[in-house]
Design an enzyme around this catalytic site. Structure first.
Site, mmCIF file in Angstrom:
data_model
loop_
_atom_site.group_PDB
_atom_site.id
_atom_site.type_symbol
_atom_site.label_atom_id
_atom_site.label_comp_id
_atom_site.label_asym_id
_atom_site.label_seq_id
_atom_site.Cartn_x
_atom_site.Cartn_y
_atom_site.Cartn_z
ATOM 1 C CE1 TYR A 25 39.211 11.482 20.458
ATOM 2 C CE2 TYR A 25 39.679 11.489 22.813
ATOM 3 C CZ TYR A 25 38.886 11.866 21.746
ATOM 4 O OH TYR A 25 37.777 12.647 21.965
ATOM 5 C CB SER A 107 33.091 15.112 27.311
ATOM 6 O OG SER A 107 32.718 14.856 25.972
ATOM 7 C CD GLN A 128 31.019 18.909 25.366
ATOM 8 O OE1 GLN A 128 30.987 17.763 25.773
ATOM 9 N NE2 GLN A 128 30.814 19.233 24.100
ATOM 10 C CE1 TYR A 130 31.390 18.708 20.731
ATOM 11 C CE2 TYR A 130 31.540 16.655 21.943
ATOM 12 C CZ TYR A 130 32.147 17.730 21.330
ATOM 13 O OH TYR A 130 33.508 17.837 21.321
ATOM 14 C CB THR A 156 31.431 22.046 22.260
ATOM 15 O OG1 THR A 156 31.955 21.769 23.560
ATOM 16 C CG2 THR A 156 32.573 22.056 21.260
ATOM 17 N NE ARG A 165 39.967 15.352 15.954
ATOM 18 C CZ ARG A 165 39.087 15.426 16.926
ATOM 19 N NH1 ARG A 165 38.846 14.403 17.717
ATOM 20 N NH2 ARG A 165 38.434 16.544 17.114
ATOM 21 C CE LYS A 252 36.162 23.001 25.094
ATOM 22 N NZ LYS A 252 36.313 22.299 23.837
ATOM 23 C CG HIS A 276 37.658 20.874 19.836
ATOM 24 N ND1 HIS A 276 36.324 21.078 20.054
ATOM 25 C CD2 HIS A 276 37.883 19.587 20.183
ATOM 26 C CE1 HIS A 276 35.769 19.962 20.509
ATOM 27 N NE2 HIS A 276 36.699 19.041 20.605
ATOM 28 N NE ARG A 279 40.732 16.395 20.301
ATOM 29 C CZ ARG A 279 41.349 15.221 20.396
ATOM 30 N NH1 ARG A 279 42.652 15.172 20.529
ATOM 31 N NH2 ARG A 279 40.669 14.095 20.360
HETATM 32 C C1 GLV Z 1 35.979 15.524 20.877
HETATM 33 O O1 GLV Z 1 35.675 16.396 21.631
HETATM 34 C C2 GLV Z 1 37.255 15.385 20.260
HETATM 35 O O2 GLV Z 1 37.984 16.374 20.121
HETATM 36 O O3 GLV Z 1 37.575 14.255 19.888
#
Ligand code: GLV
Length: 387
Positions: A25, A107, A128, A130, A156, A165, A252, A276, A279
């Site tokens: 991760y 987060s 942070q 979301y 963010t 990913r 951000k 990020h 990511r």
């Molecule tokens: C979350 O912030 C991620 O990038 O997985």
């Protein structure tokens, strides 16, 4: 006991100690990972200018980020699932940060809740956010961050939908891990991690579980973001959140001068030039390459910070010399946390601090405020100005 002299030493121990799904991760970028790779390789293209016969006494890396005193302008970035890298990971990282004198950012997708971190720390941390479709939940999160005396809200903007990913999908990433044959085989080799995890209650998404109803799978980051994050977020909504918060706001995920101007318009206190950590949008330019055009657009009116790609004090020095007034580390502190818990985060900060301090001195600079473009050697074709 291994001698830790660089961030890579922590990374090697981290890889051995932490279950593969959480290592993967951390170490993933989205799709081909081009942006993830270029975030670091673009830092490598920059060089530092060696200067000699300058009095090096009385040096300091101290500075300010959004008006707060910092031992060095390096904050801990918000990293989801940090409490899966080490038991009570967010609490451990926050304690290391407060002892070191740098900001810690919690987060939304943390394992330890806002309240759990506040209870075990003594100085305000940053939260942070979301933004979710459920406005009531967002309002409650903001109220909880206020009640915990968080001293900045970091909103963010580059993750309203999740970049893919591959490894996370293949590993079936979840918090806590679902016990499949593959996961069990891997966990069986991570005894210390497992025993420490058994010793804490913090094993799910602490800001979410028990605070929202009707979630189909609160353990699955991908499912949760797809279901709950607000794809309709726009500048109007950002302005409303800022008003709801009423304190310092850092935006951000800015990677474009036009967006930086919008951030200025909504009255943000700072922006973080970020993709990020590679990511999200694979194929986006590295943060360090986009920094100059963003500084040209808004640098004299708003604090410009940078994340994505920083793994050393030399990287911090390059970003500051290019004009950023603050930087963030994500992976670099997670390696330390997974390797050695709180002591590992402290060690990561010490490593970066020493690299920054000594490299600054070898460039003939004693204090952060003296850093400017003079310190850097930038190749002629190093530019985010592509057509
Ligand atoms: C979350 O912030 C991620 O990038 O997985």
């Amino acid at each position: 006991m291994a001698v830790i002299t660089e961030i890579n030493d922590l990374k090697r121990i981290y890889e051995r100690r932490v279950p593969r799904m959480f290592y993967d991760y951390t170490e993933s970028g989205s799709w081909t990972e081009q942006t993830f790779r270029e975030n670091t390789s673009d830092f490598d293209q920059l060089r530092l200018r060696q200067r000699v016969a300058v009095d090096m006494t009385g040096r300091s890396t101290a500075g300010k980020m959004i008006g707060q005193d910092v031992t060095m302008p390096v904050a801990l970035a918000p990293v989801g699932l940090t409490g899966m890298q080490h038991a009570d990971g967010e609490i451990k990282a926050a304690k290391a940060a407060e002892e070191f004198g740098v900001p810690f950012t919690l987060s939304t997708m943390s394992i330890c809740s806002i309240e759990a971190v506040a209870e075990k720390t003594t100085k305000p941390f940053w939260f942070q956010l979301y933004t979710m479709k459920d406005e009531d939940f967002v309002r409650r999160l903001i109220e909880r961050a206020k009640a915990a005396k968080c001293s900045a809200l970091v909103i963010t903007l580059d993750l309203q939908i999740l970049g893919q990913r591959h490894k996370d999908l293949k590993n079936g990433l979840s918090a806590p891990p679902k016990l499949t044959a593959k996961t069990i085989a891997n966990l069986a080799t991570k005894w210390t991690w497992g025993l420490q995890m058994l010793g804490t209650k913090n094993r799910g998404f602490g800001n979410i579980v028990g605070h929202v109803d009707g979630i189909s799978d609160a353990a699955d980051l991908g499912a949760w973001t797809a279901e709950q994050f607000d794809p309709a977020l726009d500048w109007g909504k950002i302005a409303k959140i800022k008003e709801m918060w009423g304190g310092k706001v850092i935006l951000k995920g800015i990677l474009d001068a036009e967006d930086a101007k919008m951030a200025l318009k909504v009255g943000a206190d700072a922006i973080i030039v970020s993709n990020h950590g590679g990511r999200q949008l694979d194929g986006a330019m590295s943060s360090i390459k986009m920094l100059p055009s963003i500084l040209d657009a808004v640098g004299d009116q708003i604090e410009v910070h940078l994340d994505s790609g920083i793994r050393s004090g030399q990287d911090v020095l390059k970003a500051l010399a290019m004009g950023a007034s603050g930087t963030y580390i994500g992976r670099a502190f997670v390696y330390g946390l997974g390797a050695m818990g709180q002591a590992g985060v402290t060690r990561a900060l010490e490593v970066i601090h020493k690299e920054l301090d000594v490299s600054m001195a070898l460039c003939g600079k004693r204090v952060i405020s003296e850093l400017d473009q003079d310190v850097l050697l930038v190749p002629k074709d190093f530019s985010g100005d592509w057509r």
